[in-house]
Enzyme design. Structure first.
Site, PDB file in Angstrom:
ATOM      1  N   ALA A 111      -4.892   2.093  -4.782  1.00  0.00           N
ATOM      2  CA  ALA A 111      -5.239   3.483  -4.669  1.00  0.00           C
ATOM      3  C   ALA A 111      -4.117   4.168  -3.553  1.00  0.00           C
ATOM      4  O   ALA A 111      -3.898   5.313  -3.594  1.00  0.00           O
ATOM      5  CB  ALA A 111      -6.387   3.888  -4.526  1.00  0.00           C
ATOM      6  N   PRO A 113      -1.067   5.512  -1.174  1.00  0.00           N
ATOM      7  CA  PRO A 113      -1.866   6.457  -0.227  1.00  0.00           C
ATOM      8  C   PRO A 113      -2.551   7.239  -0.663  1.00  0.00           C
ATOM      9  O   PRO A 113      -3.234   8.340  -0.084  1.00  0.00           O
ATOM     10  CB  PRO A 113      -0.565   7.202   0.708  1.00  0.00           C
ATOM     11  CG  PRO A 113       0.265   6.835  -0.484  1.00  0.00           C
ATOM     12  CD  PRO A 113       0.395   5.495  -1.297  1.00  0.00           C
ATOM     13  N   GLY A 114      -2.865   7.582  -2.092  1.00  0.00           N
ATOM     14  CA  GLY A 114      -3.873   8.275  -2.515  1.00  0.00           C
ATOM     15  C   GLY A 114      -3.501   9.503  -3.290  1.00  0.00           C
ATOM     16  O   GLY A 114      -4.649  10.651  -3.479  1.00  0.00           O
ATOM     17  N   ASP A 134      -7.593  -0.517  -2.257  1.00  0.00           N
ATOM     18  CA  ASP A 134      -6.285  -0.868  -1.746  1.00  0.00           C
ATOM     19  C   ASP A 134      -6.563  -1.993  -0.733  1.00  0.00           C
ATOM     20  O   ASP A 134      -7.546  -2.095   0.180  1.00  0.00           O
ATOM     21  CB  ASP A 134      -5.593   0.271  -1.008  1.00  0.00           C
ATOM     22  CG  ASP A 134      -4.098  -0.204  -1.468  1.00  0.00           C
ATOM     23  OD1 ASP A 134      -3.415   0.516  -2.114  1.00  0.00           O
ATOM     24  OD2 ASP A 134      -3.743  -0.969  -0.411  1.00  0.00           O
ATOM     25  N   CYS A 233       6.365   2.476 -10.856  1.00  0.00           N
ATOM     26  CA  CYS A 233       7.773   3.246 -10.613  1.00  0.00           C
ATOM     27  C   CYS A 233       8.947   2.211 -10.602  1.00  0.00           C
ATOM     28  O   CYS A 233       9.816   2.415  -9.553  1.00  0.00           O
ATOM     29  CB  CYS A 233       7.629   3.764  -9.033  1.00  0.00           C
ATOM     30  SG  CYS A 233       7.139   2.797  -7.848  1.00  0.00           S
TER      31      CYS A 233
HETATM   32  N1  SAM Z   1      -1.531   4.841  -6.587  1.00  0.00           N
HETATM   33  C1  SAM Z   1      -0.972   5.092  -5.068  1.00  0.00           C
HETATM   34  C2  SAM Z   1      -0.576   6.650  -5.066  1.00  0.00           C
HETATM   35  O1  SAM Z   1      -0.342   7.384  -5.971  1.00  0.00           O
HETATM   36  O2  SAM Z   1      -0.591   6.853  -3.881  1.00  0.00           O
HETATM   37  C3  SAM Z   1       0.065   4.245  -5.085  1.00  0.00           C
HETATM   38  C4  SAM Z   1       0.097   2.875  -5.199  1.00  0.00           C
HETATM   39  S1  SAM Z   1       1.328   1.811  -4.473  1.00  0.00           S
HETATM   40  C5  SAM Z   1       2.317   1.596  -6.092  1.00  0.00           C
HETATM   41  C6  SAM Z   1       0.484  -0.034  -4.860  1.00  0.00           C
HETATM   42  C7  SAM Z   1      -0.635  -0.168  -3.917  1.00  0.00           C
HETATM   43  O3  SAM Z   1      -1.080  -1.381  -4.453  1.00  0.00           O
HETATM   44  C8  SAM Z   1      -0.212  -0.477  -2.626  1.00  0.00           C
HETATM   45  O4  SAM Z   1      -0.713   0.568  -1.724  1.00  0.00           O
HETATM   46  C9  SAM Z   1      -0.668  -1.848  -2.254  1.00  0.00           C
HETATM   47  O5  SAM Z   1      -1.200  -1.852  -1.105  1.00  0.00           O
HETATM   48  C10 SAM Z   1      -1.873  -1.921  -3.072  1.00  0.00           C
HETATM   49  N2  SAM Z   1      -1.953  -3.457  -3.734  1.00  0.00           N
HETATM   50  C11 SAM Z   1      -1.167  -4.289  -3.723  1.00  0.00           C
HETATM   51  N3  SAM Z   1      -1.954  -5.512  -4.326  1.00  0.00           N
HETATM   52  C12 SAM Z   1      -3.284  -4.947  -4.184  1.00  0.00           C
HETATM   53  C13 SAM Z   1      -4.561  -5.775  -4.665  1.00  0.00           C
HETATM   54  N4  SAM Z   1      -4.458  -7.102  -4.874  1.00  0.00           N
HETATM   55  N5  SAM Z   1      -5.792  -4.947  -4.687  1.00  0.00           N
HETATM   56  C14 SAM Z   1      -5.806  -3.656  -4.238  1.00  0.00           C
HETATM   57  N6  SAM Z   1      -4.534  -3.140  -3.960  1.00  0.00           N
HETATM   58  C15 SAM Z   1      -3.312  -3.719  -3.988  1.00  0.00           C
END
Ligand code: SAM
Length: 307
Positions: A111, A113-114, A134, A233
């Site tokens: 999630a 930075p949200g 996250d 992305c």
């Molecule tokens: N959905 C977010 C937004 O719209 O602001 C962006 C998410 S970013 C693409 C991917 C996120 O997945 C990162 O913040 C990362 O820390 C988290 N992440 C990676 N592996 C994970 C896991 N096994 N469980 C939970 N979060 C994870």
């Protein structure tokens, strides 16, 4: 190719945070600040013509305003007060296409930075329950600030690896919707600063795809799940269509792809039959960051399909 050249073609998108305000009030506020409102766009081409202090309502998303690329709103009162969210149009698609009704229980699995979580909360009108996970503590802290500023309530923010969340925990027994936006190569991101795109190695792509398949599989195992949106992305088929195909194959007929945003012009690569149900976004075709979205639904039991 310099990334900034591509960036100059992507407009500045502004999502109105309907938890705090409404589209008409934000339009009026910008007009008072000297911006000229040109009405609702009728084509993607029209978005390209924006210049100076002019703005449009987006043609696809009802709560999205479009400004010229160079517009900087970081110091704008509407932004600092959480009334608007600076979020690329493609990044607004996952929550919009998940479309949970108010009162639903929803998981945002990766999630921070949200931005998508706050969008989900707006769609739910803060009614229902969001479980946002996250794994990264720093990103969770940033997210906390962002959600508070956006007026999000009814969201349980948990710093945890989503792969370790137990789908059978009674807490999640009413989770019908999951948004899954996992870490990816980021190859679709258009940065606004100087720099060059660096292609991920084959090994990195393979590692990412393995993780994405595992986490998508895990998400599908929540027992009450009805609808899931998978997004990245990334421009790479290995992280997108190939992940969806591999995981759907594992689940047999239990889940199916539904056509995401039928009128969206840019579709999934023809990696498998039905991949056009997925959608893609790009700076050249949709004037957004590069993005991929797939919408999966649980298939109805045979009895329900043929009463
Ligand atoms: N959905 C977010 C937004 O719209 O602001 C962006 C998410 S970013 C693409 C991917 C996120 O997945 C990162 O913040 C990362 O820390 C988290 N992440 C990676 N592996 C994970 C896991 N096994 N469980 C939970 N979060 C994870």
């Amino acid at each position: 190719k310099a990334v900034s050249t591509t960036a100059s073609r992507v407009p500045r998108y502004v999502r109105v945070n309907t938890l705090k305000t409404c589209v008409d009030d934000v339009i009026d506020f910008f007009k008072c600040q000297g911006y000229a409102y040109l009405g609702k766009a009728t084509s993607v081409e029209e978005l390209k013509t924006l210049s100076g202090k002019k703005f449009l309502l987006d043609l696809h998303l009802p709560e999205l305003l479009v400004f010229p690329s160079q517009t900087d709103l970081h110091d704008n009162l509407l932004y600092t007060s959480g009334h608007i969210i600076l979020q690329d149009k493609a990044s607004c698609l996952p929550a919009f296409l998940l479309g949970p009704v108010a009162g639903s229980h929803v998981i945002d699995a990766c999630a921070a930075p949200g931005n998508k979580t706050s969008h989900l909360a707006a769609i739910l009108k803060n009614k229902g329950q969001i479980f946002a996970f996250d794994v990264d503590p720093k990103r969770v802290a940033t997210m906390n600030t962002l959600l508070t500023r956006a007026g999000v309530t009814g969201c349980q923010l948990v710093q945890q690896d989503f792969l370790t969340v137990d789908p059978r925990d009674p807490k999640y027994s009413r989770v019908t919707h999951i948004l899954l936006d996992p870490s990816c190569s980021g190859s679709g991101m258009v940065t606004r600063g100087p720099g060059e795109e660096v292609a991920p190695s084959a090994e990195r792509l393979q590692a990412l795809a393995g993780f994405q398949c595992r986490i998508l599989n895990h998400a599908l195992s929540f027992p009450a799940l009805q609808r899931l949106v998978y997004s990245t992305c990334s421009l790479h088929r290995e992280e997108n269509e190939d992940v969806v195909q591999a995981v759907l194959q594992e689940w047999g007929l239990a889940f199916r792809l539904v056509t995401a945003f039928p009128s969206w012009p840019c579709r999934g690569l023809m990696a498998f039959s039905g991949a056009e149900s997925c959608l893609r976004a790009s700076p050249t075709e949709t004037l957004t960051h590069g993005f991929f979205v797939a919408v999966l639904e649980r298939s109805l039991p045979a009895a329900a399909k043929n009463p």
